[in-house]
Design a protein around this motif. Structure first.
Motif, short mmCIF file in Angstrom:
data_model
loop_
_atom_site.label_atom_id
_atom_site.label_comp_id
_atom_site.label_asym_id
_atom_site.label_seq_id
_atom_site.Cartn_x
_atom_site.Cartn_y
_atom_site.Cartn_z
N TRP D 82 0.81 -1.23 0.00
CA TRP D 82 0.00 0.00 0.00
C TRP D 82 0.84 1.27 0.00
N ARG D 87 -5.98 2.47 -2.35
CA ARG D 87 -7.13 1.56 -2.27
C ARG D 87 -8.43 2.34 -2.30
N GLU D 88 -8.42 3.36 -3.15
CA GLU D 88 -9.63 4.16 -3.34
C GLU D 88 -10.16 3.96 -4.76
N PRO D 89 -11.49 4.01 -4.91
CA PRO D 89 -12.07 4.01 -6.26
C PRO D 89 -11.45 5.13 -7.08
N ARG D 108 -4.41 4.60 -8.06
CA ARG D 108 -5.47 4.71 -7.05
C ARG D 108 -5.80 3.40 -6.38
N ARG D 226 -8.85 -11.95 7.58
CA ARG D 226 -8.80 -10.50 7.47
C ARG D 226 -8.38 -10.05 6.07
N ARG D 229 -11.26 -10.57 3.66
CA ARG D 229 -12.25 -9.48 3.76
C ARG D 229 -11.77 -8.24 3.03
N ARG D 230 -10.50 -7.95 3.18
CA ARG D 230 -9.96 -6.73 2.57
C ARG D 230 -9.94 -6.82 1.05
N LEU D 232 -12.02 -8.54 -0.67
CA LEU D 232 -13.43 -8.38 -1.06
C LEU D 232 -13.86 -6.91 -1.02
N SER D 233 -13.37 -6.18 -0.02
CA SER D 233 -13.76 -4.76 0.05
C SER D 233 -13.23 -4.01 -1.17
N LEU D 236 -15.41 -4.72 -4.08
CA LEU D 236 -16.67 -3.98 -4.04
C LEU D 236 -16.49 -2.53 -4.46
N THR D 237 -15.47 -1.88 -3.92
CA THR D 237 -15.34 -0.44 -4.18
C THR D 237 -14.65 -0.13 -5.50
N ALA D 248 -22.26 -2.05 -7.09
CA ALA D 248 -22.59 -2.26 -5.67
C ALA D 248 -24.06 -1.94 -5.41
N PRO D 268 -19.69 -13.54 0.76
CA PRO D 268 -18.95 -14.18 1.87
C PRO D 268 -19.82 -15.19 2.61
N ILE D 304 -24.56 -8.33 0.22
CA ILE D 304 -23.87 -8.10 1.49
C ILE D 304 -24.52 -6.95 2.25
#
Lengths: 307, 307, 307, 307
Positions: D82, D87-89, D108, D226, D229-230, D232-233, D236-237, D248, D268, D304
């Motif tokens: 990172w 990790r932003e759209p 980005r 963890r 999950r990250r 997957l986030s 999504l974004t 979404a 999930p 979700i």
């Protein structure tokens, strides 16, 4: 007008100037130049030459070469060039890629890096890279009437080694078709053009045709009077990256700067002027070069906006 | 040089021009203007006046008023103006807000809308709006030596009713402190300046001081020679929105256009010229106005880049 | 799961946190808030409430009100709202005007300022401003089942006095027709929505319908299950300005923050959570609020991305 | 829940869908794919597999490979990734270079092209390009438990021949140091990752570890819960370029699309889903793929954001 006295005064003032800007560091050959250097050379329409300071010391002309590349490219493809390059000030820094994306791969003008890469692409047509480089060098020698002008190969190699941003620009324009040859030879041609080494005297000589409405002082036309005017208009509106408006405001002469610290300025019908001082201002233009031209314009009344 | 013959030829050519551009439609008063109109007026340095076509018909000078507002504002605050307005070509359209955000509320130059709103803010200082408007109108009358010049109140009202974008610019700059008064009176002053109505003859007269190095032809200095040169440099680099480079390239004269279809062009030491034809090209500049000036420059050699 | 113990641990950790961010200073009423404050309230799907720290102290909910304004606006115009507002993350800061120009006056999503001004415009239709404000307040009271919730008029007035940037956004959108009423009453409505004062307890209560698939815990549907899901998706992708991706990555809950230091986070089927700590990180989101939610998600497994 | 019936209904609806989008044409191998194709495969948390339509036909996974490259790169450098990727759209299209310049060469997020080129740079460390490619292919085979998965060399060659824009991105990031190896081998790795060919069935199998909190269904952990999950986030974004918010909103599942027309979506704890239909919508995402997932989410309640 007592040009020798004016030059002497300017040279003295520049010698003591406290704020000399910062020497470009992106390639070693440029970073090593002595920031104390200052030179100026003027060739008048009568053919007289006036010099001051380090006017006979060679420096890397860098982006000033774009004036000669543009003249050569217009000779090859004429106004069709403007299908691939714009002629508007950019509003962005010299190597920005943002404008290119917004405008579909067409550089805003021939004096930003992207535009000059297109010039190299045009000048490469039908040539091997070393032939295209040789042709440009011959053209500059002919303009300056000086066969000793040469390319600094160490600078050219340094440019190649650090030229990732220019490589990005070239591939980006290749994706749009604005650049038509393979990026590598195009960039080779471009980097060598930037690495031409000239002194103020040689540079002022090379600019004479623009002062003389396109005529070569030794006879014949380099370009038509109309094309000379148009090249000068581009120098005025686009010749100092995103500080072009400020240069026009303060100096009032068409000019083209390079990160080596040189500036070629031309007053139509009056003078071809070269200045050099390696320290740059935050816009990437010679700090003392711009100041010296401002003083010269004040002392001589040489502004295209009246006197 | 046979100016009457040159003008006659240009007027005839413009009468038959097939592509006349599109008349601005954003306010009713402008949309109703006859696209067949074309006028031109030239005042030379000797004081002679030459006219062709609809040179005596009034039109809305719109953004050309920015030249007069700038001259007035410089008279009030001098070079401190440049702390609030830049002097670089914008690279964006005349009413763009993007550049303003990137550059912290400082408009790129005084000839885009945001810049001229700052001029209005400067000129409003210590005045009621109608006093500031009156002062500008008096100034234009003095420059043109013509007290019949007036503001078209219907146009001013229309501007106010459709001026949401300019209102956005004003509030945006207020948030940065570039605009210091309340946006409403600043905009009132701005809209009225745009609504000044002049003929080509009157406009060419008003431009004489810029041709004459700042002197008023009837005596006295309007501005210093240096300030006149600087105003002309801004007209050259920024006077035609994001087509300023193209205008410099094709015409080679400092000029300022307005969406009413007028252009004021000045050749230092030679001529003050006004043209008018209401049809606009996609950049928002008079289609035939620009073409007529290009023809005039070719026929007369009046370019600041040599002849 | 021992929620009281988890909350106690979080409250203790936040009490000692060295980096608390910076309290928003743009209006006096916000600037005076004690940075040592921290509160948290959780309402579970079973209807149990857990609280820690300053959970009963009111604060200015600011942009969190956009969730309630959006719910109300969708109730009025349904999916036609999406003709005037997008639903994509913005990639820019909360009050940027750049995106608006590039996308013809359509805000990227309802949670940036421009988007919420459109919500205010929708909610104003057929109302006087004070009626629209009253309707929103009544709606929030109904959601939270708490009639003591009120607007802090001092905050609303401060917002009005410093709201030039929002005024610019409103006029800009008015020029595109995205905003349909006069900007002044629209902004009045908008500023009052931001000035609603709630405690963590009240805010967590108001968020219950989103946890419960649109149902009001005391009976009836606030919105359909589908609409509740969609509001939550917008909170996840757009709820933390240009740090929304980071919040999703670290916390994994749909959430909406405000510059008053509050965050409303919702775990569908599990919990409605409100946190408050007035210090903000550089993205404008509560520094400790985000950290507390990250800790809570780790301790409880409440992530919508799995556990 | 009767998944076979749901799938049958979706397959029938997609067979007759009038608006199928447009097949990507930028490389010949993609342009030749039959737009009538539609396939879907679902693996549930219980290990059951459900399929419909062309679920066993291989297609080019293109950008879906970025999910696997990201997982691999995180395994190599962990959270240090990172520092080189956000990790932003993005708010821009998948191959935009504008954002890169504004943010100093940091992409980005890892799912736009620039970000995935950084992933390739990370995964290349200490390897020859063919080793890095081999490692990624082995990893995908391991995830899908299917050793028949292969790279389509014709696609990889086509990507290389038309990849000027990606070359520009790589050189641009090299100039900032975000890319550390030579651009050519980095791009070779990147292009081969895009050219992996998989069927819906294989792709749904490869996604199982994300459904299972990081566990491989045949034993062991691929990543921690963890990290799953990250990832997957981020899907999504950022998983659908500048239409991620819309996906979404409509579908409510983390998903990653590719210009080959595939989408991998993960719920999930419930399901790993792959759909494929080669026609793309204007945002570059599978037209019918998105629609099919929307129908599936409605029929199953697999969102979700609640059900």
């Amino acid at each position: 007008m007592d040009l020798p006295a004016i030059l002497a005064r300017i040279v003295a003032e520049m010698r003591d100037a406290p704020d000399r800007g910062a020497v470009a560091r992106y390639i070693p050959s440029l970073a090593g130049v002595d920031p104390a250097r200052f030179g100026i050379a003027i060739v008048t329409a009568d053919g007289d030459t006036f010099m001051g300071g380090d006017a006979n010391i060679g420096f890397s002309i860098q982006s000033i070469s774009k004036v000669f590349s543009l003249t050569l490219a217009l000779g090859k493809v004429g106004d069709r060039l403007w299908e691939r390059v714009g002629r508007e000030p950019s509003g962005n820094s010299f190597n920005s890629i943002v404008q290119l994306e917004a405008e579909k791969g067409i550089p805003r003008n021939p004096f930003i890096n992207a535009g000059a890469i297109v010039l190299a692409d045009v000048n490469l047509a039908g040539h091997l890279p070393r032939e295209a480089i040789g042709e440009l060098l011959q053209f500059v020698r002919y303009l300056a009437a000086d066969d000793s002008i040469a390319i600094d190969e160490a600078v050219a190699r340094s440019e190649e080694q650090t030229g990732e941003r220019n490589r990005a620009l070239a591939h980006f324009m290749k994706s749009y078709g604005t650049v038509q040859h393979e990026p590598d030879p195009v960039l080779g041609t471009y980097f060598h053009a930037c690495a031409i080494e000239m002194s103020c005297r040689q540079l002022a000589q090379a600019g004479r045709f623009l002062m003389l409405g396109g005529r070569h002082p030794e006879g014949g036309n380099v370009v038509s009077a109309r094309r000379a005017r148009r090249i000068l208009s581009l120098m005025l509106t686009c010749g100092h990256y995103d500080a072009s408006g400020d240069f026009a405001f303060r100096v009032g002469m068409p000019g083209k700067s390079g990160v080596g610290g040189g500036i070629l300025a031309v007053v139509p019908g009056r003078a071809s002027i070269a200045v050099w001082s390696p320290g740059l201002n935050p816009s990437g233009n010679s700090q003392l070069g711009g100041l010296a031209l401002e003083r010269l314009a004040e002392a001589t009344g040489w502004s295209i906006f009246g006197h």
